[in-house]
Design a protein around this motif. Structure first.
Motif, PDB file in Angstrom:
ATOM      1  N   GLU A   1       2.598  -4.258  10.533  1.00 48.82           N
ATOM      2  CA  GLU A   1       3.422  -4.817  11.601  1.00 48.82           C
ATOM      3  C   GLU A   1       3.318  -3.959  12.858  1.00 48.82           C
ATOM      4  N   ASP A   2       2.110  -3.627  13.237  1.00 45.71           N
ATOM      5  CA  ASP A   2       1.881  -2.839  14.440  1.00 45.71           C
ATOM      6  C   ASP A   2       1.492  -3.786  15.576  1.00 45.71           C
ATOM      7  N   PRO A   3       2.337  -3.970  16.604  1.00 45.20           N
ATOM      8  CA  PRO A   3       2.033  -4.944  17.656  1.00 45.20           C
ATOM      9  C   PRO A   3       0.818  -4.568  18.489  1.00 45.20           C
ATOM     10  N   ASP A   4       0.551  -3.274  18.668  1.00 42.30           N
ATOM     11  CA  ASP A   4      -0.624  -2.883  19.444  1.00 42.30           C
ATOM     12  C   ASP A   4      -1.914  -3.225  18.699  1.00 42.30           C
ATOM     13  N   ALA A   5      -1.914  -3.034  17.384  1.00 48.91           N
ATOM     14  CA  ALA A   5      -3.081  -3.413  16.588  1.00 48.91           C
ATOM     15  C   ALA A   5      -3.267  -4.932  16.616  1.00 48.91           C
ATOM     16  N   TYR A   6      -2.175  -5.676  16.509  1.00 46.95           N
ATOM     17  CA  TYR A   6      -2.241  -7.133  16.573  1.00 46.95           C
ATOM     18  C   TYR A   6      -2.825  -7.592  17.905  1.00 46.95           C
TER      19      TYR A   6
END
Length: 214
Positions: free
Chosen positions: A81-86
């Motif tokens: 749940e990492d938004p930067d990775a997404y």
């Protein structure tokens, strides 16, 4: 930015007529169209546009960026749940360039890989290549499509207000990624056509504007 109320069907028809006119007279080139937007914005327009183009005699190939994800070991390197990775690390942009855009360049083979990775089984799909003939149209849809220098001939952005995005997004942890996209790319200011999709039953759009009469 002014919006005009319209149905999805009428919008698809007007876009299809515009795309049809973009094809050179000799029909030698293949056009690339982006439908950019969060999953919560829905995908009704993509299917309708593909249908309208086919009705006009245009070969169409639809590609979903969700079929060009990177392996789980890379997507989840910083957690699930990492938004930067997404935002920047889930989609295999290199594969899209290599397997989708490069074959569609002038003089290219037209042999496009329809999908790359099965995220459920976490393995390559091994699907056979498909050929998009000259005069055909690629419809690429998914989030965060703008800002990667993809050679699109037409870009459509499905816009959701922050409130609508938060209300309709199934994965709330992705919201910071969409906020980052708004700040860094300004998709509504970058796309050729913007569609307000807060209420999926009553879309509105900016129209084709300076792109030409439809």
């Amino acid at each position: 930015m002014r919006y005009e109320a319209i149905t999805w069907g009428r919008m698809a028809g007007r876009l299809a007529r515009h795309v049809d006119r973009l094809v050179p007279g000799d029909g030698g080139e293949r056009l690339k169209v982006a439908v950019d937007g969060a999953p919560a914005a829905g995908g009704e327009l993509v299917g309708l546009l593909a249908e309208q183009l086919r009705d006009r005699g245009r070969p169409v190939h639809v590609v979903d960026t969700g079929d060009f994800l990177r392996p789980a070991s890379l997507r989840y390197e910083y957690g699930k749940e990492d938004p930067d990775a997404y935002y920047g690390g889930w989609t295999d942009h290199g594969a899209l360039w290599r397997e989708v855009f490069t074959p569609l360049e002038p003089g290219g083979s037209g042999r496009v890989l329809p999908d790359l990775w099965d995220p459920v089984r976490d393995r390559a799909t091994r699907s056979p290549y498909v050929t998009l003939p000259p005069g055909g149209v690629l419809l690429l849809h998914g989030p965060f499509l703008l800002g990667h220098w993809f050679p699109f001939d037409l870009t459509v952005h499905l816009r959701l207000s922050p409130a609508a995005l938060a209300r309709r997004t199934a994965l709330p942890w992705t919201l910071p990624a969409f906020a980052r996209y708004e700040t860094e790319v300004d998709p509504a200011g970058t796309a050729d056509v913007v569609v307000r999709a807060d209420d999926p039953r009553h879309p509105a759009w900016t129209g084709l504007g300076d792109l030409g009469s439809d």
